[in-house]
Design a protein around this motif. Structure first.
Motif, mmCIF file in Angstrom:
data_model
loop_
_atom_site.group_PDB
_atom_site.id
_atom_site.type_symbol
_atom_site.label_atom_id
_atom_site.label_comp_id
_atom_site.label_asym_id
_atom_site.label_seq_id
_atom_site.Cartn_x
_atom_site.Cartn_y
_atom_site.Cartn_z
ATOM 1 N N LEU A 133 0.825 -1.207 0.000
ATOM 2 C CA LEU A 133 0.000 0.000 0.000
ATOM 3 C C LEU A 133 0.861 1.258 0.000
ATOM 4 O O LEU A 133 0.546 2.241 -0.678
ATOM 5 N N LEU A 134 1.943 1.237 0.756
ATOM 6 C CA LEU A 134 2.842 2.392 0.782
ATOM 7 C C LEU A 134 3.503 2.604 -0.572
ATOM 8 O O LEU A 134 3.719 3.754 -0.997
ATOM 9 N N SER A 135 3.828 1.514 -1.275
ATOM 10 C CA SER A 135 4.429 1.655 -2.598
ATOM 11 C C SER A 135 3.426 2.240 -3.590
ATOM 12 O O SER A 135 3.782 3.083 -4.420
ATOM 13 N N LEU A 136 2.166 1.823 -3.500
ATOM 14 C CA LEU A 136 1.123 2.412 -4.339
ATOM 15 C C LEU A 136 0.937 3.886 -4.007
ATOM 16 O O LEU A 136 0.762 4.728 -4.901
ATOM 17 N N ARG A 137 0.956 4.197 -2.739
ATOM 18 C CA ARG A 137 0.788 5.582 -2.292
ATOM 19 C C ARG A 137 1.923 6.461 -2.824
ATOM 20 O O ARG A 137 1.691 7.575 -3.305
ATOM 21 N N ASP A 139 -3.843 3.536 1.617
ATOM 22 C CA ASP A 139 -2.996 3.830 2.760
ATOM 23 C C ASP A 139 -2.989 2.622 3.697
ATOM 24 O O ASP A 139 -3.826 1.730 3.574
ATOM 25 N N ILE A 140 -2.078 2.640 4.637
ATOM 26 C CA ILE A 140 -1.891 1.499 5.539
ATOM 27 C C ILE A 140 -3.039 1.347 6.537
ATOM 28 O O ILE A 140 -3.784 2.294 6.803
ATOM 29 N N LEU A 141 -3.123 0.148 7.081
ATOM 30 C CA LEU A 141 -3.936 -0.116 8.267
ATOM 31 C C LEU A 141 -2.952 -0.567 9.343
ATOM 32 O O LEU A 141 -2.164 -1.485 9.112
ATOM 33 N N THR A 160 -7.727 -8.644 0.378
ATOM 34 C CA THR A 160 -9.161 -8.375 0.221
ATOM 35 C C THR A 160 -9.715 -7.638 1.432
ATOM 36 O O THR A 160 -10.511 -6.697 1.297
ATOM 37 N N TYR A 161 -9.305 -8.055 2.613
ATOM 38 C CA TYR A 161 -9.741 -7.383 3.844
ATOM 39 C C TYR A 161 -9.306 -5.909 3.849
ATOM 40 O O TYR A 161 -10.109 -5.014 4.128
ATOM 41 N N MET A 162 -8.041 -5.654 3.537
ATOM 42 C CA MET A 162 -7.547 -4.273 3.553
ATOM 43 C C MET A 162 -8.222 -3.426 2.476
ATOM 44 O O MET A 162 -8.566 -2.265 2.710
ATOM 45 N N GLN A 201 0.414 15.302 10.581
ATOM 46 C CA GLN A 201 1.714 14.633 10.745
ATOM 47 C C GLN A 201 1.808 13.899 12.082
ATOM 48 O O GLN A 201 2.828 13.931 12.766
ATOM 49 N N LEU A 202 0.696 13.236 12.412
ATOM 50 C CA LEU A 202 0.621 12.440 13.633
ATOM 51 C C LEU A 202 0.634 10.952 13.272
ATOM 52 O O LEU A 202 0.269 10.579 12.151
ATOM 53 N N PRO A 203 1.029 10.086 14.190
ATOM 54 C CA PRO A 203 1.054 8.649 13.906
ATOM 55 C C PRO A 203 -0.335 8.101 13.586
ATOM 56 O O PRO A 203 -1.326 8.509 14.210
ATOM 57 N N VAL A 204 -0.399 7.203 12.627
ATOM 58 C CA VAL A 204 -1.652 6.524 12.293
ATOM 59 C C VAL A 204 -1.722 5.279 13.170
ATOM 60 O O VAL A 204 -1.017 4.301 12.943
ATOM 61 N N THR A 205 -2.551 5.326 14.194
ATOM 62 C CA THR A 205 -2.585 4.253 15.190
ATOM 63 C C THR A 205 -3.867 3.430 15.112
ATOM 64 O O THR A 205 -4.909 3.910 14.654
#
Length: 263
Positions: A78-82, A133-135, A199-201, A224-228
């Motif tokens: 996902l990060l590479s796609l982003r 984006d990430i989960l 599929t879930y993501m 610019q805060l952590p995605v938690t």
């Protein structure tokens, strides 16, 4: 052999190596192959028999060891796609045009993440960046633990479905024993762990029911805060009929298991 001839041979060898390096650089690409679902090394490994592990801590450690590499693989994808989408965005902002290959990839991403294909490319990319984006690792693992009873459910054991995902075509999965009269859904069955996790993501990242989760994530990105996982769990109210109780349970599980997850 004379010193002059030796020097000449060395120079020729260096020149050949330089040409090889240049050709390799010209033919390589850092862009992701977005037409393939990434698969980890343990994608098709049999699901461990978690029921046979009696010690609770040992069971959790085995569960995390099995799932973590896959979740991390999908998040890296996902990060590479982003990153790729951000590259396209910068290119357009600089007044450049997209290549034919870029347009084809953008069409695929728009279809995959349910973004309107009739809007300008700039808006498509902006909408995609909200979805691609990430989960957080801890959120995915705790949902998997919650939905699969720590990997002991028959849906996880026999179909790699750790996430409670449904499907709606006859024969697409398992018929749940407690399905309401008149209902036609089945619990999805997957060929391997990678496709199940992908599929879930994708479901979380594109379904309208989880728009709030994506809004929370985008707000954290802008600040610019952590995605938690604790923060994004608030956007999963629609994942279960239990609503707020489900969200609270996930958050409690994250807090309780955080140390084991990060080991």
């Amino acid at each position: 052999m004379h010193k002059r001839e030796t020097s000449k041979i060395v120079l020729i060898a260096i020149a050949i190596m330089a040409v090889v390096v240049i050709i390799a650089w010209m033919t390589s690409t850092t862009e992701p192959d977005i037409l393939d679902v990434p698969e980890s090394e343990q994608a098709e490994k049999p699901v461990p028999n978690f029921k046979a592990i009696e010690d609770a801590t040992e069971k959790k450690e085995a569960f995390f060891a099995y799932l973590k590499p896959e979740v991390e693989k999908q998040n890296n994808y996902l990060l590479s796609l982003r990153h790729y989408l951000q590259t396209l965005q910068r290119r357009l902002n600089a007044g450049n045009h997209l290549t034919e290959e870029d347009n084809e990839r953008l069409i695929w991403l728009a279809e995959e993440y349910r973004v309107d294909e009739d809007i300008p490319a700039e808006r498509q990319i902006s909408d995609l960046l909200n979805k691609v984006d990430i989960l957080p690792l801890e959120l995915v693992l705790m949902q998997a633990a919650n939905e699969s009873a720590w990997g002991t459910s028959r849906f996880a054991q026999d179909g790699y479905n750790f996430y409670g995902l449904w499907c709606y075509q006859k024969g697409c999965g398992f018929v749940p024993s407690r399905r309401n009269s008149g209902a036609s859904h089945e619990v999805a069955k997957f060929p391997n762990l990678s496709i199940a996790t992908y599929t879930y993501m994708r479901n979380i990242n594109r379904h309208s029911a989880y728009r709030e989760l994506r809004h929370i994530r985008a707000s954290l990105r802008r600040a610019q805060l952590p995605v938690t996982g604790l923060a994004l769990a608030e956007g999963l109210m629609s994942y279960s009929e239990r609503g707020a109780a489900y969200v609270n349970e996930l958050q409690s599980m994250i807090r309780y298991n955080q140390e084991l997850i990060t080991e």
